[in-house]
Enzyme design. Structure first.
Site, PDB file in Angstrom:
ATOM      1  N   LYS A  97      11.270 -17.395  -8.077  1.00 10.26           N
ATOM      2  CA  LYS A  97      10.604 -16.300  -9.255  1.00 10.26           C
ATOM      3  C   LYS A  97       9.662 -16.790 -10.193  1.00 10.26           C
ATOM      4  O   LYS A  97      10.127 -17.684 -10.861  1.00 10.26           O
ATOM      5  CB  LYS A  97      11.612 -15.414  -9.567  1.00 10.26           C
ATOM      6  CG  LYS A  97      11.311 -14.161 -10.555  1.00 10.26           C
ATOM      7  CD  LYS A  97      12.805 -13.510 -11.175  1.00 10.26           C
ATOM      8  CE  LYS A  97      12.315 -12.394 -12.049  1.00 10.26           C
ATOM      9  NZ  LYS A  97      13.275 -11.950 -12.621  1.00 10.26           N
ATOM     10  N   ASN A 153       0.633  -1.107   0.050  1.00  5.60           N
ATOM     11  CA  ASN A 153       0.029   0.022   0.316  1.00  5.60           C
ATOM     12  C   ASN A 153       0.766   1.433   0.022  1.00  5.60           C
ATOM     13  O   ASN A 153       1.944   1.121   0.401  1.00  5.60           O
ATOM     14  CB  ASN A 153      -0.906   0.159   1.294  1.00  5.60           C
ATOM     15  CG  ASN A 153      -2.123  -0.841   1.075  1.00  5.60           C
ATOM     16  OD1 ASN A 153      -2.279  -1.556   0.167  1.00  5.60           O
ATOM     17  ND2 ASN A 153      -2.624  -1.111   2.406  1.00  5.60           N
ATOM     18  N   PRO A 157      -5.363 -10.989   8.057  1.00  9.61           N
ATOM     19  CA  PRO A 157      -5.966 -10.749   9.545  1.00  9.61           C
ATOM     20  C   PRO A 157      -6.145  -9.384   9.622  1.00  9.61           C
ATOM     21  O   PRO A 157      -5.390  -8.462   9.188  1.00  9.61           O
ATOM     22  CB  PRO A 157      -5.021 -11.016  10.335  1.00  9.61           C
ATOM     23  CG  PRO A 157      -3.625 -11.219   9.734  1.00  9.61           C
ATOM     24  CD  PRO A 157      -4.139 -11.650   8.340  1.00  9.61           C
TER      25      PRO A 157
HETATM   26  N1  CTP Z   1      -6.469  -2.184   9.624  1.00 13.54           N
HETATM   27  C1  CTP Z   1      -5.659  -3.291  10.312  1.00 13.54           C
HETATM   28  N2  CTP Z   1      -5.629  -4.484   9.711  1.00 13.54           N
HETATM   29  C2  CTP Z   1      -5.902  -4.598   8.433  1.00 13.54           C
HETATM   30  C3  CTP Z   1      -6.744  -3.685   7.826  1.00 13.54           C
HETATM   31  C4  CTP Z   1      -6.701  -2.507   8.363  1.00 13.54           C
HETATM   32  O1  CTP Z   1      -5.368  -3.227  11.335  1.00 13.54           O
HETATM   33  N3  CTP Z   1      -5.879  -5.659   7.847  1.00 13.54           N
HETATM   34  C5  CTP Z   1      -6.417  -1.117  10.564  1.00 13.54           C
HETATM   35  C6  CTP Z   1      -5.567   0.042   9.807  1.00 13.54           C
HETATM   36  O2  CTP Z   1      -4.588   0.343  10.389  1.00 13.54           O
HETATM   37  C7  CTP Z   1      -6.538   1.391  10.355  1.00 13.54           C
HETATM   38  C8  CTP Z   1      -8.073   0.680  10.123  1.00 13.54           C
HETATM   39  O3  CTP Z   1      -7.726  -0.713  10.041  1.00 13.54           O
HETATM   40  O4  CTP Z   1      -6.481   1.620  11.341  1.00 13.54           O
HETATM   41  C9  CTP Z   1      -8.724   0.997   8.782  1.00 13.54           C
HETATM   42  O5  CTP Z   1      -7.939   0.650   7.629  1.00 13.54           O
HETATM   43  P1  CTP Z   1      -8.822   1.167   6.547  1.00 13.54           P
HETATM   44  O6  CTP Z   1      -7.800   0.566   5.445  1.00 13.54           O
HETATM   45  O7  CTP Z   1      -9.256   2.447   6.008  1.00 13.54           O
HETATM   46  O8  CTP Z   1      -9.920   0.114   6.243  1.00 13.54           O
HETATM   47  P2  CTP Z   1     -10.226  -1.259   5.839  1.00 13.54           P
HETATM   48  O9  CTP Z   1     -10.492  -1.955   7.148  1.00 13.54           O
HETATM   49  O10 CTP Z   1      -9.463  -1.777   4.895  1.00 13.54           O
HETATM   50  O11 CTP Z   1     -11.488  -1.118   5.047  1.00 13.54           O
HETATM   51  P3  CTP Z   1     -12.144  -0.489   3.972  1.00 13.54           P
HETATM   52  O12 CTP Z   1     -10.979  -1.060   2.747  1.00 13.54           O
HETATM   53  O13 CTP Z   1     -13.381  -0.791   3.559  1.00 13.54           O
HETATM   54  O14 CTP Z   1     -11.925   0.984   3.805  1.00 13.54           O
END
Ligand code: CTP
Length: 396
Positions: free
Chosen positions: A287, A209, A304
């Site tokens: 690879k 990301n 998770p």
């Molecule tokens: N988060 C986490 N573990 C994941 C995904 C997200 O701990 N596998 C946490 C991020 O650190 C953040 C929050 O969840 O604090 C929200 O992350 P975000 O990417 O905005 O949300 P998602 O759960 O991925 O939801 P969506 O994709 O529907 O926006």
């Protein structure tokens, strides 16, 4: 504060006179001051004034036989708990940002392993010049802290940002950096996740990301400044570990969760990391060869959810905070996320605003069960300090 020492680099600007007052304030508080006066600085204040107020010798020359015999410049750069540059001129900032080491002040800044605080002072146009702003970003990314500049009438007759912060403000920033401020979170343990996660497709390819880690690192630093014992669980970033924070480096979401669970029990968890929601179902050990055609698809499985796992686990920290990066319908999505994850607060930010991802500023809204509080756009460091303050109120 009696044991603390500051290495004070006084650059060449009209604001150098304020550094004499700063020296006086520091000495009054029992902080040791060892001054370095640049050649340009000595055009504005004398070594004699600085030495008398600091009650120490003033260092000026890189190639001084006497100075080097007494204390080499490398030792000098590490002889203090904090290096303060006041006034930090455009020239000193440019040298430090580029790693130049042509005189004693710049060599000291390059050789030090101590935290650095700069108080910039210059003409408004010099401050606003793209080169200075670029240097500022580089220095911030290198972990340098800043106080000021203030906005106002300048000695050169112009008006705008560029005036050095007042001695009292620089003094407070120094005290905070030296750990002299209030410690409302002393004895509390905090976990902060930051940066991206990296999910291997094969040994050379990955899914990840966009995340610089800046906001999470700033929060870890702000919590530590309030006395919390902080474990920063970080994906790969280009940032140095903040002072006083234990950093655990991880790559994948599964590693990040394991590192968070290993850091329990904790009182506070702040999940700032941009965790990859999915990972390749099978990360090949070899690879994947091109073979003349692209793979039809890469099968993904869900990672998770670290925030939800911490929020809903048996050893749940008292206060669990998540972030929500949204591009649309900020309030509705943030509220839904709060309920779905089971955390206490969500800090929502609109990442569709140009410059938020990877930038130095953030405009956020704090979503709690009680409602939504919008904060004005501010530096990520200020968002972090304000959030840390709010957190400390929960532990009063
Ligand atoms: N988060 C986490 N573990 C994941 C995904 C997200 O701990 N596998 C946490 C991020 O650190 C953040 C929050 O969840 O604090 C929200 O992350 P975000 O990417 O905005 O949300 P998602 O759960 O991925 O939801 P969506 O994709 O529907 O926006």
């Amino acid at each position: 504060m009696d044991q603390k020492r500051v290495l004070l680099i006084v650059g060449g600007g009209i604001a150098a006179y304020k550094s004499l007052e700063l020296t006086r304030l520091l000495r009054k508080a029992g902080v040791g001051v060892r001054p370095i006066l640049t050649r340009a600085g000595s055009e504005f204040v004398t070594a004699l004034s600085l030495s008398a107020l600091a009650e120490d010798k003033v260092y000026s020359e890189l190639f001084s036989l006497t100075d080097e015999a007494e204390m080499g410049h490398i030792e000098l750069s590490r002889s203090a708990d904090l290096v303060v540059v006041a006034p930090a001129t455009a020239d000193l900032m440019a040298k430090a940002a580029n790693g130049l080491a042509g005189d004693l002040a710049s060599t000291t800044l390059l050789a030090t392993d101590k935290p650095v605080l700069m108080a910039p002072a210059m003409n408004v146009r010099m401050w606003e010049h793209a080169a200075t702003q670029r240097n500022l970003s580089v220095l911030k990314a290198d972990g340098v802290s800043f106080v000021g500049p203030d906005e106002g009438a300048m000695a050169c007759g112009e008006y705008g940002p560029g005036r050095m912060a007042e001695p009292a403000a620089i003094f407070s920033a120094i005290m905070a950096a030296l750990g002299g401020g209030a410690k409302p979170l002393a004895g509390k343990r905090a976990i902060v996740t930051a940066g991206p996660t990296v999910e291997a497709i094969d040994p050379v390819r990955m899914l990840t990301n966009r995340s610089s880690g800046k906001q999470g690192y700033a929060i870890a630093s702000a919590l530590a400044a309030l006395g919390a014992e902080v474990t920063l669980v970080s994906g790969p970033t280009a940032l140095p570990a903040p002072a006083g924070v234990k950093r655990v480096d991880v790559e994948s979401a599964r590693d990040m969760l394991a590192a968070c669970e290993a850091a329990l029990p904790a009182d506070i968890a702040v999940c700032v990391a941009a965790v990859a929601d999915w990972r390749p179902a099978t990360a090949g050990e070899q690879k994947i060869k091109r073979d003349g055609k692209a793979p039809d698809a890469i099968a993904l499985v869900e990672n998770p959810d670290i925030l939800a796992t911490l929020s809903q686990g048996k050893r749940r920290p008292k206060l669990v905070i998540g972030f929500a990066a949204e591009t649309n319908d900020l309030d509705a999505h943030a509220k839904a996320k709060l309920a779905r994850k089971g955390c206490d607060w969500i800090v929502a930010n609109d990442v569709s605003v140009a410059g938020t991802m990877g930038g130095d500023d953030n405009a956020v809204a704090l979503v709690t069960k009680g409602g939504i509080e919008r904060w004005e756009r501010m530096a990520k460091g200020d968002v972090a300090r304000r959030l840390a303050d709010r957190i400390s109120q929960e532990f009063k």
